[in-house]
Design an enzyme around this catalytic site. Structure first.
Site, short mmCIF file in Angstrom:
data_model
loop_
_atom_site.label_atom_id
_atom_site.label_comp_id
_atom_site.label_asym_id
_atom_site.label_seq_id
_atom_site.Cartn_x
_atom_site.Cartn_y
_atom_site.Cartn_z
N ASN A 1 -34.29 66.71 18.64
CA ASN A 1 -35.19 66.41 19.78
C ASN A 1 -35.20 64.54 19.75
O ASN A 1 -36.06 64.24 20.45
CB ASN A 1 -36.33 67.08 20.21
N TYR B 1 -43.42 66.22 7.13
CA TYR B 1 -43.74 67.38 8.29
C TYR B 1 -44.60 68.78 7.52
O TYR B 1 -44.58 69.60 7.88
CB TYR B 1 -42.42 67.94 8.68
N LYS C 1 -34.63 60.16 15.29
CA LYS C 1 -34.17 61.06 14.17
C LYS C 1 -32.78 61.07 14.18
O LYS C 1 -32.01 60.35 14.90
CB LYS C 1 -34.81 62.45 14.88
N GLU D 1 -49.09 57.86 9.12
CA GLU D 1 -47.78 57.84 9.14
C GLU D 1 -47.41 56.43 8.84
O GLU D 1 -46.28 56.21 8.46
CB GLU D 1 -47.25 58.49 10.29
N HIS E 1 -39.48 61.00 17.04
CA HIS E 1 -40.98 61.54 16.94
C HIS E 1 -42.01 60.39 17.30
O HIS E 1 -41.61 59.23 17.26
CB HIS E 1 -40.91 61.72 15.15
P1 ATP Z 1 -42.86 65.24 16.58
O1 ATP Z 1 -43.85 65.57 15.58
O2 ATP Z 1 -41.25 65.16 15.96
O3 ATP Z 1 -43.10 63.96 17.07
P2 ATP Z 1 -43.74 67.12 18.42
O4 ATP Z 1 -45.02 66.59 18.39
O5 ATP Z 1 -43.27 66.94 19.87
O6 ATP Z 1 -42.66 66.35 17.68
P3 ATP Z 1 -44.14 69.52 16.70
O7 ATP Z 1 -44.73 70.79 17.16
O8 ATP Z 1 -45.03 68.58 15.91
O9 ATP Z 1 -43.51 68.80 17.85
O10 ATP Z 1 -42.76 69.73 15.81
C1 ATP Z 1 -42.29 68.74 14.87
C2 ATP Z 1 -40.77 68.80 15.22
O11 ATP Z 1 -40.37 70.28 14.62
C3 ATP Z 1 -40.16 68.75 16.68
O12 ATP Z 1 -40.18 67.34 17.09
C4 ATP Z 1 -38.77 69.23 16.55
O13 ATP Z 1 -37.96 68.58 15.87
C5 ATP Z 1 -39.19 70.57 15.45
N1 ATP Z 1 -39.49 71.78 16.18
C6 ATP Z 1 -40.93 72.05 16.83
N2 ATP Z 1 -40.67 73.25 17.19
C7 ATP Z 1 -39.59 73.84 17.01
C8 ATP Z 1 -38.99 75.17 17.25
N3 ATP Z 1 -39.57 76.11 17.72
N4 ATP Z 1 -37.62 75.28 16.69
C9 ATP Z 1 -36.99 74.24 15.86
N5 ATP Z 1 -37.83 73.15 15.80
C10 ATP Z 1 -38.86 73.00 16.07
MG MG Z 2 -45.82 66.48 15.90
#
Ligand code: ATP
Ligand code: MG
Length: 140
Positions: free
Chosen positions: A114, A51, A11, A128, A117
């Site tokens: 974070n 997303y 990211k 994807e 992804h």
């Molecule tokens: P990713 O899909 O990016 O691999 P993930 O599967 O661990 O991450 P998801 O629940 O799919 O988590 O959320 C997608 C992304 O949205 C997260 O990686 C983070 O960047 C952001 N995100 C998730 N939860 C929050 C939150 N509560 N506040 C802010 N950003 C969030």
């Molecule tokens: Mg995810």
């Protein structure tokens, strides 16, 4: 378990901080083979589409803004049980909850910023991978 492919994004926070090399080293160290890789700047429409599953969540607008603030590195990865293993080496979404040694524990700033992804299931990985790579890219 047979060889499987998954999709990852380094990211914008990690690319800007110069952490891409260290993250790729962790992925290769965990047994992943890099099938294809490209550095790109996501458009707003591309980030929104990627997303889209989160479009009703309160953080969606902020997430799209973050994902378009600078270049990302999109990666096609391969190893046995790739989808599950990538999620393991990434660590929990919130780095505060991520296990020691995971990529998010080592490099992530916050639950939003974070650093990486990873696809959450084989079906999402296929969608994807096709979103970012053409068949020719994935033949390697
Ligand atoms: P990713 O899909 O990016 O691999 P993930 O599967 O661990 O991450 P998801 O629940 O799919 O988590 O959320 C997608 C992304 O949205 C997260 O990686 C983070 O960047 C952001 N995100 C998730 N939860 C929050 C939150 N509560 N506040 C802010 N950003 C969030
Ligand atoms: Mg995810």
């Amino acid at each position: 378990m047979s060889v499987e492919r998954t999709f990852s994004i380094i990211k914008p926070d990690a690319v800007a901080a110069g952490k891409s090399g260290a993250i790729l080293a962790k992925l290769e160290g965990a047994g992943f083979r890099i099938v294809a890789l490209r550095k790109i700047l996501l458009s707003q429409a591309q980030a929104e589409g990627f997303y889209a599953v989160h479009r009703e969540r309160p953080f969606y607008g902020s997430l799209v803004k973050f994902m378009t603030e600078g270049p990302v590195i999109v990666i096609a990865l391969e190893r046995e049980d790739a989808v599950k293993k990538l999620r393991e080496v990434m660590g929990a979404t919130n780095p505060a909850n991520a296990a020691e040694g995971t990529i998010r524990k080592c490099f992530a700033e916050s639950i939003e910023r974070n650093c990486i992804h990873g696809s959450d299931a084989p079906e999402t990985a296929a969608v994807e991978l096709a979103y970012f790579f053409c068949t020719l890219d994935l033949g390697l």
